[in-house]
Motif scaffolding. Sequence first.
Motif, PDB file in Angstrom:
ATOM      1  N   UNK A  22       0.863  -1.173   0.000  1.00 44.52           N
ATOM      2  CA  UNK A  22       0.000   0.000   0.000  1.00 44.52           C
ATOM      3  C   UNK A  22       0.897   1.220   0.000  1.00 44.52           C
ATOM      4  N   UNK A  23       0.902   1.951  -1.100  1.00 45.42           N
ATOM      5  CA  UNK A  23       1.739   3.127  -1.251  1.00 45.42           C
ATOM      6  C   UNK A  23       0.885   4.388  -1.172  1.00 45.42           C
ATOM      7  N   UNK A  24       1.327   5.343  -0.369  1.00 42.26           N
ATOM      8  CA  UNK A  24       0.629   6.612  -0.206  1.00 42.26           C
ATOM      9  C   UNK A  24       1.346   7.711  -0.975  1.00 42.26           C
ATOM     10  N   UNK A  25       0.573   8.586  -1.600  1.00 43.62           N
ATOM     11  CA  UNK A  25       1.133   9.719  -2.314  1.00 43.62           C
ATOM     12  C   UNK A  25       0.182  10.900  -2.202  1.00 43.62           C
ATOM     13  N   UNK A  26       0.640  12.061  -2.663  1.00 45.02           N
ATOM     14  CA  UNK A  26      -0.150  13.271  -2.571  1.00 45.02           C
ATOM     15  C   UNK A  26       0.186  14.045  -1.311  1.00 45.02           C
ATOM     16  N   UNK A  27      -0.844  14.586  -0.686  1.00 41.97           N
ATOM     17  CA  UNK A  27      -0.677  15.371   0.528  1.00 41.97           C
ATOM     18  C   UNK A  27      -0.626  14.435   1.722  1.00 41.97           C
ATOM     19  N   UNK A  28       0.578  13.938   2.001  1.00 38.23           N
ATOM     20  CA  UNK A  28       0.718  12.862   2.976  1.00 38.23           C
ATOM     21  C   UNK A  28       1.302  13.317   4.307  1.00 38.23           C
ATOM     22  N   UNK A  29       1.451  14.632   4.503  1.00 44.82           N
ATOM     23  CA  UNK A  29       1.929  15.123   5.787  1.00 44.82           C
ATOM     24  C   UNK A  29       0.957  14.709   6.889  1.00 44.82           C
ATOM     25  N   UNK A  30       1.501  14.117   7.932  1.00 42.20           N
ATOM     26  CA  UNK A  30       0.720  13.632   9.075  1.00 42.20           C
ATOM     27  C   UNK A  30      -0.268  12.534   8.697  1.00 42.20           C
ATOM     28  N   UNK A  31       0.036  11.823   7.625  1.00 41.89           N
ATOM     29  CA  UNK A  31      -0.745  10.644   7.282  1.00 41.89           C
ATOM     30  C   UNK A  31      -0.256   9.461   8.119  1.00 41.89           C
ATOM     31  N   UNK A  32      -1.204   8.703   8.620  1.00 43.71           N
ATOM     32  CA  UNK A  32      -0.892   7.521   9.410  1.00 43.71           C
ATOM     33  C   UNK A  32      -1.583   6.318   8.796  1.00 43.71           C
ATOM     34  N   UNK A  33      -0.800   5.287   8.520  1.00 46.87           N
ATOM     35  CA  UNK A  33      -1.385   4.033   8.054  1.00 46.87           C
ATOM     36  C   UNK A  33      -2.058   3.350   9.238  1.00 46.87           C
ATOM     37  N   UNK A  34      -3.318   3.035   9.072  1.00 44.93           N
ATOM     38  CA  UNK A  34      -4.097   2.432  10.146  1.00 44.93           C
ATOM     39  C   UNK A  34      -4.090   0.908  10.087  1.00 44.93           C
ATOM     40  N   UNK A  35      -4.124   0.358   8.896  1.00 44.61           N
ATOM     41  CA  UNK A  35      -4.112  -1.090   8.792  1.00 44.61           C
ATOM     42  C   UNK A  35      -4.745  -1.591   7.514  1.00 44.61           C
ATOM     43  N   UNK A  36      -4.954  -2.895   7.486  1.00 51.10           N
ATOM     44  CA  UNK A  36      -5.507  -3.585   6.349  1.00 51.10           C
ATOM     45  C   UNK A  36      -6.890  -4.143   6.658  1.00 51.10           C
ATOM     46  N   UNK A  37      -7.777  -4.044   5.674  1.00 53.41           N
ATOM     47  CA  UNK A  37      -9.121  -4.578   5.753  1.00 53.41           C
ATOM     48  C   UNK A  37      -9.363  -5.468   4.539  1.00 53.41           C
ATOM     49  N   UNK A  38     -10.398  -6.279   4.620  1.00 52.35           N
ATOM     50  CA  UNK A  38     -10.758  -7.085   3.466  1.00 52.35           C
ATOM     51  C   UNK A  38     -12.267  -7.239   3.391  1.00 52.35           C
ATOM     52  N   UNK A  39     -12.739  -7.514   2.186  1.00 49.71           N
ATOM     53  CA  UNK A  39     -14.154  -7.753   1.953  1.00 49.71           C
ATOM     54  C   UNK A  39     -14.294  -8.972   1.050  1.00 49.71           C
TER      55      UNK A  39
END
Length: 118
Positions: A22-39
Motif C-alpha cells: 500500500x503506497x501513499x502519495x499526494x498530501x501525505x503530511x501527518x498521514x498515518x497508516x491504520x491497517x488492512x481490511x478485506x471484503x
Amino acid sequence: QVQLVESGGGLVQPGGSLRLSCAASGSIFNIYFMGWYRQGPGKQREPVAIQTNGGRANYADSVKGRFTISRDNANNTVYLQMNSLKPEDTAVYYCNAFRSVPTPQNYWGQGTQVTVSS
C-alpha cells in the motif's frame, strides 16, 4: 489530496504466500497508516490487521500467526505479508490511512483482489 494504491494481489494456491503493498502519495503530511481490511464475496468489510500507535499490530483471530504488517517509511509504503493462505482468505484487500488536517478523514485505496484456490 491523498492517494492510496494497493498492489500485490493475485491467484494463489492454498498454503501459498503473497505480499500486498500500500503506497501513499499526494498530501501525505501527518498521514498515518491504520491497517488492512478485506471484503470477501457477499461479506462486509472487516479489519484483518490494525497498526497501533506503539507500532504493534493487532490481527484478527482468523489470520494470527499467518499475516504480518511491515512498513517502509522512506517510501511511504505499508506491506501485508500473507503466509499459509486459505480459501477463506479470498477477498478484496484494502489499506486504510488517517489524516487529521485539515479535517479528520479516513482514506482508502482501490483494493487488490486475492483469490486462494486450487
